[in-house]
Design a protein around this motif. Structure first.
Motif, PDB file in Angstrom:
ATOM      1  N   THR A   1      -9.937  -4.335 -12.508  1.00 28.44           N
ATOM      2  CA  THR A   1     -10.370  -5.615 -13.049  1.00 28.44           C
ATOM      3  C   THR A   1     -11.546  -6.136 -12.243  1.00 28.44           C
ATOM      4  OG1 THR A   1      -9.699  -7.883 -13.603  1.00 28.44           O
ATOM      5  CG2 THR A   1      -8.750  -6.937 -11.609  1.00 28.44           C
ATOM      6  N   GLU A   2     -12.422  -6.887 -12.909  1.00 26.33           N
ATOM      7  CA  GLU A   2     -13.524  -7.547 -12.213  1.00 26.33           C
ATOM      8  C   GLU A   2     -13.093  -8.873 -11.597  1.00 26.33           C
ATOM      9  OE1 GLU A   2     -17.530  -7.171 -14.317  1.00 26.33           O
ATOM     10  OE2 GLU A   2     -16.093  -6.810 -15.947  1.00 26.33           O
ATOM     11  N   ASP A   3     -11.894  -9.312 -11.890  1.00 27.95           N
ATOM     12  CA  ASP A   3     -11.382 -10.576 -11.364  1.00 27.95           C
ATOM     13  C   ASP A   3     -11.025 -10.401  -9.892  1.00 27.95           C
ATOM     14  OD1 ASP A   3     -10.046 -12.924 -10.740  1.00 27.95           O
ATOM     15  OD2 ASP A   3      -9.004 -13.026 -12.676  1.00 27.95           O
ATOM     16  N   THR A   4     -11.829 -10.993  -9.016  1.00 28.01           N
ATOM     17  CA  THR A   4     -11.621 -10.802  -7.581  1.00 28.01           C
ATOM     18  C   THR A   4     -10.403 -11.531  -7.042  1.00 28.01           C
ATOM     19  OG1 THR A   4     -13.170 -12.616  -7.131  1.00 28.01           O
ATOM     20  CG2 THR A   4     -14.058 -10.363  -7.122  1.00 28.01           C
ATOM     21  N   ASN A   5      -9.700 -12.281  -7.891  1.00 28.04           N
ATOM     22  CA  ASN A   5      -8.421 -12.867  -7.473  1.00 28.04           C
ATOM     23  C   ASN A   5      -7.310 -11.824  -7.446  1.00 28.04           C
ATOM     24  OD1 ASN A   5      -9.148 -15.709  -7.193  1.00 28.04           O
ATOM     25  ND2 ASN A   5      -9.451 -15.682  -9.417  1.00 28.04           N
ATOM     26  N   TYR A   6      -7.534 -10.683  -8.132  1.00 25.44           N
ATOM     27  CA  TYR A   6      -6.459  -9.703  -8.287  1.00 25.44           C
ATOM     28  C   TYR A   6      -6.848  -8.290  -7.886  1.00 25.44           C
ATOM     29  CZ  TYR A   6      -4.477 -13.525 -10.961  1.00 25.44           C
ATOM     30  OH  TYR A   6      -3.992 -14.757 -11.328  1.00 25.44           O
ATOM     31  N   ASN A   7      -8.121  -8.007  -7.623  1.00 26.38           N
ATOM     32  CA  ASN A   7      -8.493  -6.650  -7.245  1.00 26.38           C
ATOM     33  C   ASN A   7      -8.558  -6.503  -5.728  1.00 26.38           C
ATOM     34  OD1 ASN A   7     -11.002  -7.739  -6.502  1.00 26.38           O
ATOM     35  ND2 ASN A   7     -12.000  -7.122  -8.427  1.00 26.38           N
ATOM     36  N   ILE A   8      -9.081  -5.387  -5.252  1.00 23.36           N
ATOM     37  CA  ILE A   8      -9.089  -5.079  -3.823  1.00 23.36           C
ATOM     38  C   ILE A   8      -9.956  -6.067  -3.037  1.00 23.36           C
ATOM     39  CG2 ILE A   8     -11.033  -3.473  -3.941  1.00 23.36           C
ATOM     40  CD1 ILE A   8      -7.814  -3.001  -1.860  1.00 23.36           C
ATOM     41  N   VAL A   9     -10.850  -6.780  -3.707  1.00 28.92           N
ATOM     42  CA  VAL A   9     -11.668  -7.784  -3.023  1.00 28.92           C
ATOM     43  C   VAL A   9     -10.779  -8.890  -2.454  1.00 28.92           C
ATOM     44  CG1 VAL A   9     -13.485  -9.510  -3.298  1.00 28.92           C
ATOM     45  CG2 VAL A   9     -13.691  -7.285  -4.425  1.00 28.92           C
ATOM     46  N   HIS A  10      -9.739  -9.263  -3.186  1.00 26.87           N
ATOM     47  CA  HIS A  10      -8.813 -10.287  -2.678  1.00 26.87           C
ATOM     48  C   HIS A  10      -8.107  -9.808  -1.415  1.00 26.87           C
ATOM     49  CE1 HIS A  10      -6.136 -13.681  -2.609  1.00 26.87           C
ATOM     50  NE2 HIS A  10      -5.064 -12.913  -2.765  1.00 26.87           N
ATOM     51  N   VAL A  11      -7.768  -8.526  -1.379  1.00 27.78           N
ATOM     52  CA  VAL A  11      -7.173  -7.948  -0.171  1.00 27.78           C
ATOM     53  C   VAL A  11      -8.175  -8.030   0.980  1.00 27.78           C
ATOM     54  CG1 VAL A  11      -6.088  -5.896   0.819  1.00 27.78           C
ATOM     55  CG2 VAL A  11      -5.780  -6.414  -1.612  1.00 27.78           C
ATOM     56  N   GLY A  12      -9.460  -7.793   0.663  1.00 29.31           N
ATOM     57  CA  GLY A  12     -10.499  -7.926   1.673  1.00 29.31           C
ATOM     58  C   GLY A  12     -10.648  -9.351   2.173  1.00 29.31           C
ATOM     59  N   ASP A  13     -10.459 -10.345   1.282  1.00 28.82           N
ATOM     60  CA  ASP A  13     -10.502 -11.749   1.701  1.00 28.82           C
ATOM     61  C   ASP A  13      -9.442 -12.029   2.761  1.00 28.82           C
ATOM     62  OD1 ASP A  13     -12.574 -12.373  -0.065  1.00 28.82           O
ATOM     63  OD2 ASP A  13     -11.201 -12.982  -1.668  1.00 28.82           O
ATOM     64  N   VAL A  14      -8.247 -11.539   2.526  1.00 32.10           N
ATOM     65  CA  VAL A  14      -7.144 -11.768   3.469  1.00 32.10           C
ATOM     66  C   VAL A  14      -7.413 -11.035   4.778  1.00 32.10           C
ATOM     67  CG1 VAL A  14      -4.683 -11.376   3.873  1.00 32.10           C
ATOM     68  CG2 VAL A  14      -5.480 -12.208   1.645  1.00 32.10           C
ATOM     69  N   LEU A  15      -7.950  -9.818   4.697  1.00 35.66           N
ATOM     70  CA  LEU A  15      -8.301  -9.076   5.906  1.00 35.66           C
ATOM     71  C   LEU A  15      -9.347  -9.838   6.715  1.00 35.66           C
ATOM     72  CD1 LEU A  15      -8.295  -6.581   7.743  1.00 35.66           C
ATOM     73  CD2 LEU A  15      -9.892  -5.500   6.143  1.00 35.66           C
ATOM     74  N   ALA A  16     -10.385 -10.330   6.044  1.00 40.34           N
ATOM     75  CA  ALA A  16     -11.450 -11.057   6.722  1.00 40.34           C
ATOM     76  C   ALA A  16     -10.911 -12.328   7.377  1.00 40.34           C
ATOM     77  CB  ALA A  16     -12.567 -11.393   5.733  1.00 40.34           C
ATOM     78  N   ASP A  17     -10.078 -13.069   6.652  1.00 34.81           N
ATOM     79  CA  ASP A  17      -9.517 -14.309   7.199  1.00 34.81           C
ATOM     80  C   ASP A  17      -8.650 -14.028   8.423  1.00 34.81           C
ATOM     81  OD1 ASP A  17     -10.789 -15.749   5.245  1.00 34.81           O
ATOM     82  OD2 ASP A  17      -9.012 -15.940   3.960  1.00 34.81           O
ATOM     83  N   THR A  18      -7.820 -12.989   8.356  1.00 30.03           N
ATOM     84  CA  THR A  18      -6.921 -12.673   9.462  1.00 30.03           C
ATOM     85  C   THR A  18      -7.702 -12.263  10.703  1.00 30.03           C
ATOM     86  OG1 THR A  18      -5.285 -11.905   7.827  1.00 30.03           O
ATOM     87  CG2 THR A  18      -4.879 -11.345  10.128  1.00 30.03           C
ATOM     88  N   LEU A  19      -8.725 -11.439  10.521  1.00 28.95           N
ATOM     89  CA  LEU A  19      -9.546 -11.020  11.657  1.00 28.95           C
ATOM     90  C   LEU A  19     -10.335 -12.192  12.234  1.00 28.95           C
ATOM     91  CD1 LEU A  19     -10.917  -7.597  10.336  1.00 28.95           C
ATOM     92  CD2 LEU A  19      -9.143  -7.954  12.063  1.00 28.95           C
ATOM     93  N   THR A  20     -10.846 -13.057  11.356  1.00 31.76           N
ATOM     94  CA  THR A  20     -11.588 -14.226  11.820  1.00 31.76           C
ATOM     95  C   THR A  20     -10.695 -15.161  12.620  1.00 31.76           C
ATOM     96  OG1 THR A  20     -13.107 -14.105   9.929  1.00 31.76           O
ATOM     97  CG2 THR A  20     -12.970 -16.208  11.090  1.00 31.76           C
ATOM     98  N   ASN A  21      -9.480 -15.370  12.140  1.00 38.07           N
ATOM     99  CA  ASN A  21      -8.529 -16.225  12.859  1.00 38.07           C
ATOM    100  C   ASN A  21      -8.148 -15.646  14.211  1.00 38.07           C
ATOM    101  OD1 ASN A  21      -8.499 -18.077  10.754  1.00 38.07           O
ATOM    102  ND2 ASN A  21      -6.712 -17.144   9.759  1.00 38.07           N
TER     103      ASN A  21
END
Length: 347
Positions: A167-187
């Protein structure tokens, strides 16, 4: 056969039941096994079974062995390989004629080698990582060559599909997983850039050329970048075409398993520093195995380079498979981020 030897055999036989039990949320059986048998040896046995290698004996834990010794004389036991010993299965041919050799050491680090290049995992771990992150500047780039990769819909996670499990919907594809990865590393105090561009749609062909060019631009603009993470979702199908999930249970939560894919120059493309990258990834996987013994699938060494020649700190991470759900993938990437942050900030 002595009681201790019987227990070793039972450990291997019951371990198959443990895998099925874990998939169904059966943590109590897993916990009982780990009280009687060394978890690292259980992991090594399961990986060897997954790769089709001959089984190895699983020894009781020191506590269980002490109890057994009080009841019976100590028998002669086949030694389990230590971290100084590489255990190598016989090569088997793949469809393209290249051998697959699984090299294992105690501690659970296993390389599924799809090249004809010999690899010593023990030597990799002895070298240790060489990646040092500069402070105060961008350190880690997260991107997605196949950003439209999605997961099996579950609960409220339903999306408009652009293709099977995509899906192109970044709320549900691997991009969303990347968002969580980025947030966790940033924190955790790391400096992270996240490229959320979808490179594989509308055309899947040529996505590596597009994402590879983007990585080169990032590295040119931010020379402080030391780690490039290309986050993917694997696809494993049964003979009937059904999506297969790779999962484990950690702290009571069903979690997608992760796999590192490491490229080489075996296919003829320029990639002079791939051994440095393999060393970095091997050390990281070893740390992940120690923290969460069931989280990682065997490290996959390939003939392709996957644009990893751009940086010696390149990681291609497969987060679960198309049979996994988005929450299972998010659970896995948080654990990965915690260990990566510990390894990078502790150096």
């Amino acid at each position: 056969m002595t009681l201790r030897q019987k227990l070793a055999c039972v450990g291997l036989a019951v371990f198959g039941l443990q895998i099925a039990s874990a998939a169904a949320g059966g943590a109590p059986l897993r916990d009982r096994l780990q009280r009687w048998f060394d978890p690292e040896q259980l992991l090594l046995a399961s990986v060897r079974m997954e790769l089709g290698a001959p089984p190895v004996a699983v020894s009781p834990t020191p506590e269980a062995a002490a109890a057994l010794s009080a009841a019976s004389p100590a028998p002669e036991v086949t030694p389990v390989p230590t971290a100084d010993d590489d255990v190598e299965t016989a090569p088997t041919a793949t469809a393209d004629g290249l051998p697959i050799v699984a090299t294992s050491i105690a501690g659970g680090l296993t390389v599924k080698n799809e090249t004809d290049i010999p690899v010593s995992v023990a030597a990799l771990l002895q070298q240790g990582p060489a990646t040092v992150l500069p402070a105060g500047e961008p350190q880690i780039l997260i991107m997605h060559t196949h950003a439209s990769e999605a997961f099996t819909p579950a609960g409220h996670d339903h999306y408009a599909a652009s293709d099977t499990c995509r899906t192109e919907d970044t709320n549900y594809n691997i991009v969303h997983v990347g968002d969580v990865l980025a947030d966790t590393l940033t924190n955790a105090g790391l400096e992270v850039l996240h490229d959320r561009t979808i490179y594989d749609y509308p055309s899947y062909t040529g996505s590596y050329s597009l994402s590879g060019a983007a990585v080169q631009e990032y590295l040119s603009q931010y020379p402080s970048l030391r780690i490039v993470i290309d986050l993917h979702r694997d696809s494993i199908l049964t003979d009937e075409g059904e999506a297969y999930k790779t999962s484990c249970t950690i702290d009571g939560a069903e979690t997608a398993q992760l796999m590192f894919v490491v490229g080489t120059d075996a296919g003829g493309l320029y990639h002079p520093d791939w051994r440095d990258n393999l060393n970095f990834v091997s050390t990281l996987q070893y740390a992940l195995n120690r923290a969460y013994p069931s989280l990682m699938r065997p490290l996959n060494l390939r003939t392709q380079r996957f644009d990893q020649h751009a940086s010696p700190g390149s990681l291609l991470v497969e987060v679960g498979s198309s049979g996994n759900t988005l929450p299972e993938a998010l659970s896995a990437v948080r654990l990965f981020a915690d260990v990566l942050a510990d390894e990078m900030t502790g150096m």
